[in-house]
Design a protein around this motif. Structure first.
Motif, PDB file in Angstrom:
ATOM      1  N   ILE A   1       2.935  29.289  35.982  1.00  0.00           N
ATOM      2  CA  ILE A   1       2.758  29.931  34.684  1.00  0.00           C
ATOM      3  C   ILE A   1       3.543  31.242  34.618  1.00  0.00           C
ATOM      4  O   ILE A   1       3.903  31.819  35.641  1.00  0.00           O
ATOM      5  N   GLY A   2       3.799  31.673  33.402  1.00  0.00           N
ATOM      6  CA  GLY A   2       4.512  32.928  33.186  1.00  0.00           C
ATOM      7  C   GLY A   2       6.015  32.732  33.184  1.00  0.00           C
ATOM      8  O   GLY A   2       6.513  31.630  32.970  1.00  0.00           O
TER       9      GLY A   2
ATOM     10  N   SER B   1       3.688  31.681  27.805  1.00  0.00           N
ATOM     11  CA  SER B   1       2.704  32.679  28.211  1.00  0.00           C
ATOM     12  C   SER B   1       1.570  31.965  28.951  1.00  0.00           C
ATOM     13  O   SER B   1       1.288  30.789  28.697  1.00  0.00           O
ATOM     14  N   PRO B   2       0.905  32.680  29.861  1.00  0.00           N
ATOM     15  CA  PRO B   2      -0.237  32.064  30.545  1.00  0.00           C
ATOM     16  C   PRO B   2      -1.277  31.540  29.555  1.00  0.00           C
ATOM     17  O   PRO B   2      -1.866  30.477  29.776  1.00  0.00           O
ATOM     18  N   GLU B   3      -1.471  32.244  28.454  1.00  0.00           N
ATOM     19  CA  GLU B   3      -2.456  31.812  27.449  1.00  0.00           C
ATOM     20  C   GLU B   3      -2.059  30.469  26.835  1.00  0.00           C
ATOM     21  O   GLU B   3      -2.917  29.601  26.605  1.00  0.00           O
TER      22      GLU B   3
ATOM     23  N   ASP C   1      -0.214  28.096  28.288  1.00  0.00           N
ATOM     24  CA  ASP C   1      -0.414  27.054  29.296  1.00  0.00           C
ATOM     25  C   ASP C   1      -1.892  26.726  29.478  1.00  0.00           C
ATOM     26  O   ASP C   1      -2.272  25.559  29.596  1.00  0.00           O
TER      27      ASP C   1
ATOM     28  N   ASN D   1      -9.466  24.203  34.022  1.00  0.00           N
ATOM     29  CA  ASN D   1      -8.494  25.232  34.415  1.00  0.00           C
ATOM     30  C   ASN D   1      -9.113  26.194  35.386  1.00  0.00           C
ATOM     31  O   ASN D   1     -10.260  26.187  35.668  1.00  0.00           O
TER      32      ASN D   1
END
Length: 187
Positions: A162-163, A172-174, A176, A187
């Protein structure tokens, strides 16, 4: 705490890898990048055999090894399959799959992206050849996979990075995490 410390430090000798292990390192990351036959087309600073030696030394010291490659550099399907078997033969534990994203002004800056279905086929073939290894999709996934991004799990991926990546933007991590929730995976 449940962490698996992993380091990417390039080609190291036995004493250096042993020092890292003794300091608490669990996994060493060292990508093969491609097949031995295609390697000299993308790297001139060291040899494929040097990379194999580092992987074998890390394994001999009891470290878990994370090693994979980058796809879309001009390699053939044979190169892709040969690399998968090299990873299998060297008993790597985790396989990061990266997709090349061209950067203007670099030697491969004019290359195009892989087609999303070709990228998914690579993941599926790696799952077939490496059924018991962790397969993670990393660099270039949003650019290459576009709207088929979430299909990586149906193709056989276990996880994703992520990232942002070394040279390109990621999701963005959000985003994913939302994709994983939308697919009803934990998750």
């Amino acid at each position: 705490m449940g962490f698996l410390p992993c380091a990417t430090r390039g080609m190291l000798e036995k004493i250096q890898l042993g020092q890292l292990r003794d300091a608490g390192l669990c996994r060493y990351h060292h990508n093969l990048e491609t097949s031995e036959a295609f390697f000299s087309e993308i790297c001139t600073t060291h040899t494929y055999r040097e990379k194999i030696k580092t992987i074998q030394t890390a394994k001999a010291l009891g470290l878990s090894v994370c090693s994979g490659g980058i796809f879309g550099l001009g390699e053939t399907w044979e190169d892709r399959i040969v690399m998968a078997f090299a990873l299998k033969d060297n008993e790597v534990d985790s396989v990061p799959i990266n997709f090349f994203t061209p950067v203007n002004g670099t030697p491969l800056g004019e290359k195009g992206l892989l087609h999303p279905l070709e990228a998914l086929k690579i993941i599926a073939i790696y799952r077939l050849i490496l059924p018991d290894r962790e397969i993670r999709i990393c660099g270039g996934r949003p650019q290459t996979l576009r709207e088929l991004h979430s299909y990586i799990f149906f193709a056989g991926a276990d996880g994703l990075l992520i990232g942002n990546y070394l040279t390109t933007q990621g999701k963005s991590p959000e985003e994913d995490i939302q994709m994983i929730k939308d697919m009803e995976f934990e998750n």
